[in-house]
Design an enzyme around this catalytic site. Structure first.
Site, PDB file in Angstrom:
ATOM      1  N   GLU A 230      10.537  51.973  43.555  1.00 51.34           N
ATOM      2  CA  GLU A 230      11.863  52.055  44.194  1.00 51.34           C
ATOM      3  C   GLU A 230      12.341  50.669  44.640  1.00 51.34           C
ATOM      4  O   GLU A 230      13.487  50.300  44.416  1.00 51.34           O
ATOM      5  CB  GLU A 230      11.818  53.006  45.397  1.00 51.34           C
ATOM      6  CG  GLU A 230      13.162  53.073  46.126  1.00 51.34           C
ATOM      7  CD  GLU A 230      13.257  54.215  47.118  1.00 51.34           C
ATOM      8  OE1 GLU A 230      13.161  55.368  46.678  1.00 51.34           O
ATOM      9  OE2 GLU A 230      13.424  53.941  48.327  1.00 51.34           O
TER      10      GLU A 230
ATOM     11  N   ARG B 123      46.084  35.110  44.620  1.00 51.97           N
ATOM     12  CA  ARG B 123      46.822  35.155  45.900  1.00 51.97           C
ATOM     13  C   ARG B 123      47.136  33.734  46.386  1.00 51.97           C
ATOM     14  O   ARG B 123      46.268  32.862  46.380  1.00 51.97           O
ATOM     15  CB  ARG B 123      46.003  35.896  46.951  1.00 51.97           C
ATOM     16  CG  ARG B 123      46.722  36.033  48.290  1.00 51.97           C
ATOM     17  CD  ARG B 123      45.996  36.998  49.205  1.00 51.97           C
ATOM     18  NE  ARG B 123      46.464  36.944  50.575  1.00 51.97           N
ATOM     19  CZ  ARG B 123      47.562  37.558  51.019  1.00 51.97           C
ATOM     20  NH1 ARG B 123      48.294  38.274  50.192  1.00 51.97           N
ATOM     21  NH2 ARG B 123      47.921  37.463  52.290  1.00 51.97           N
TER      22      ARG B 123
ATOM     23  N   GLN C 137      38.940  24.728  49.852  1.00 53.27           N
ATOM     24  CA  GLN C 137      37.495  24.582  49.668  1.00 53.27           C
ATOM     25  C   GLN C 137      36.709  25.576  50.531  1.00 53.27           C
ATOM     26  O   GLN C 137      35.644  26.056  50.135  1.00 53.27           O
ATOM     27  CB  GLN C 137      37.061  23.154  50.006  1.00 53.27           C
ATOM     28  CG  GLN C 137      35.713  22.796  49.424  1.00 53.27           C
ATOM     29  CD  GLN C 137      35.392  21.331  49.623  1.00 53.27           C
ATOM     30  OE1 GLN C 137      35.514  20.806  50.733  1.00 53.27           O
ATOM     31  NE2 GLN C 137      34.992  20.666  48.560  1.00 53.27           N
TER      32      GLN C 137
END
Lengths: 380, 88
Positions: free
Chosen positions: A243, A269, A280
């Site tokens: 798992e 955007r 940055q």
């Protein structure tokens, strides 16, 4: 050393991603009461996802750990319902793997085909109210009575439990043997005395219902014992090895999709007359998200490869588990920041990824427990 | 490899590493380490590492059971048996 997928792996990965996009739920589940149903489960089974690492003779894919992880990564990347992916992986790795490797022939024949074809849903039940990280100190008991074991106790946080048909669980059979006195069982859900409550209301992974399971004098035929008496710890550790190595690949897929969305968003955007990507402070955030994702991916692939070689040690698996789950939370947090107010809205699914990521640092061993393991491997 | 010497070294390790906060608790070769909770799921891994470092004997997962880890004497017997198999 080869970091590339084989052509067979690439083809399987591409085929699966396309099929998941077309056939699995195309919506996020934001309501705590909204979880997968048998139709959803059946569709995942049709894609082979419920039997990836089960033997082909039972209808499984016969895949090893690394190939299983690659498929689960595709599942996480292309299915919007991360809870469903989690539920399938828990069924496969925490339940089917121990049945595959420790059940007797009769029980394997009875259960594995259905677990692969989707007609049998499994739940793993080890956690108790007083046994979380200290999972070896169980209160549930199993007492031998002729050809049966009588199980008494209560389990919690059992993923898939409300919809399960079989429950893989652990109980104390030899109290004098301390934590080595536990045994594993595959318990059919319909036995008298077994009751399931839930689903529990959770923060995330809503698609996967979790519940409490009460065993009140449940008489389990002895053939459902996994391995031999006292082997519970070994069986549980074995299933958790799978798992921890494979399930967290789901989060690699989620982070991949998330990063793609973040990159697309900051490229399109504009604020203050410039693209967000031209700031940055924003582009570095994308870089750091990439660093976390790619580092975690390498550690997880390595843990799976070691599992396939039969040489996986606890430290390698713990490193991968911690790296992926901590990256999942940190990247989800950064994604909300990158999207700003839009990321805070439930309709975009960005905040949902954060709520789905938080439990990853808790289940399959908390980050703190795994850091104990890593420190121990370093000789501390 | 001498079983008595291995038992003594194991007991020293257990006293220092596992009983450091439990001063006054006496153990010997037949103390039931699992039943008393002296070895738990975290400490078994430390013990495995110690056995590997001290005697170069890896303990396979299949041998981690209540019989082999019942007390220091049983653990020492298992280590000596594994060591013999390695030599062969």
């Amino acid at each position: 050393m080869d970091f590339a997928m084989t052509s067979e792996q690439r083809q399987r990965h591409d085929r699966l991603r396309s099929a998941i996009r077309h056939q699995l739920p195309g919506r996020r589940r934001t309501d705590p009461g909204d979880h997968f149903d048998r139709d959803d489960w059946g569709r995942t089974a049709d894609l082979g996802l419920t039997g990836l690492c089960l033997p082909e003779e039972f209808g499984g894919g016969g895949l090893g750990a690394l190939d299983t992880a690659l498929c689960l990564e595709a599942f996480g990347q292309c299915c919007l319902d991360t809870g469903l992916a989690f539920g399938v992986a828990a069924h496969l790795l925490a339940c089917a793997v121990p049945i595959r490797d420790f059940a007797g022939d009769e029980v394997r024949g009875q259960l594995l085909k259905g677990m692969a074809d989707g007609s049998v849903i499994a739940s793993n039940a080890i956690t108790e109210d007083s046994a979380g990280s200290d999972s070896a100190r169980l209160g549930m008991t199993a007492v031998r009575d002729g050809d049966h074991y009588v199980l008494d106790g209560e389990k919690s946080f059992a993923s898939n439990a409300p919809l399960s048909d079989v429950i893989v669980t652990y109980a104390v059979t030899q109290p004098e043997a301390g934590f080595l006195g536990t045994s594993g069982f595959a318990v059919p859900r319909d036995l008298p005395g077994l009751s399931v409550s839930g689903p529990m209301e959770k923060m995330g992974l809503h698609g996967c219902p979790a519940g409490r399971i009460t065993f009140d004098g449940v008489r389990v035929p002895a053939r459902y014992l996994l391995g031999s008496e006292g082997q519970g710890r070994t069986i549980f550790q074995h299933s958790m090895g799978w798992e921890r190595a494979c399930l967290f690949a789901i989060y690699l897929g989620v982070m991949t999709h998330q990063l793609e969305r973040c990159v697309a968003h900051v490229r399109s955007r504009k604020q203050f007359g410039r693209r967000l990507a031209d700031f940055q402070a924003v582009s570095h955030k994308i870089s750091v998200m990439s660093e976390r994702l790619e580092g975690a991916r390498l550690l997880l692939y390595r843990a799976c490869w070691l599992t396939d070689q039969g040489t996986a040690d606890a430290g390698a698996v713990s490193l991968a588990k911690v790296a992926v789950s901590e990256a999942a939370v940190a990247n989800a947090r950064d994604a909300v920041q990158v999207f700003g107010g839009i990321g805070y809205l439930a309709s975009t699914g960005i905040e949902q990824q954060l709520r789905d990521a938080v439990p990853s640092t808790l289940f399959s061993g908390t980050t703190e427990i795994h850091r104990n393991v890593i420190a121990r491997e370093r000789g501390l | 490899m001498n079983t008595d010497a291995v038992t003594t070294r194991l007991l020293d390790f257990i006293r220092v590493e596992f009983l450091w906060s439990d001063e006054g608790r006496e153990i010997d070769a037949s103390t039931p380490l699992l039943e008393w909770g002296i070895i738990d799921s975290l400490r078994i891994a430390l013990l495995q590492s110690f056995i590997l470092n001290e005697w170069d004997v890896p303990v396979p997962a299949a041998l981690i059971d209540a019989k082999n880890f019942k007390n220091a004497s049983c653990i020492a017997a298992m280590i000596c048996e594994l060591d013999k198999e390695t030599v062969r």
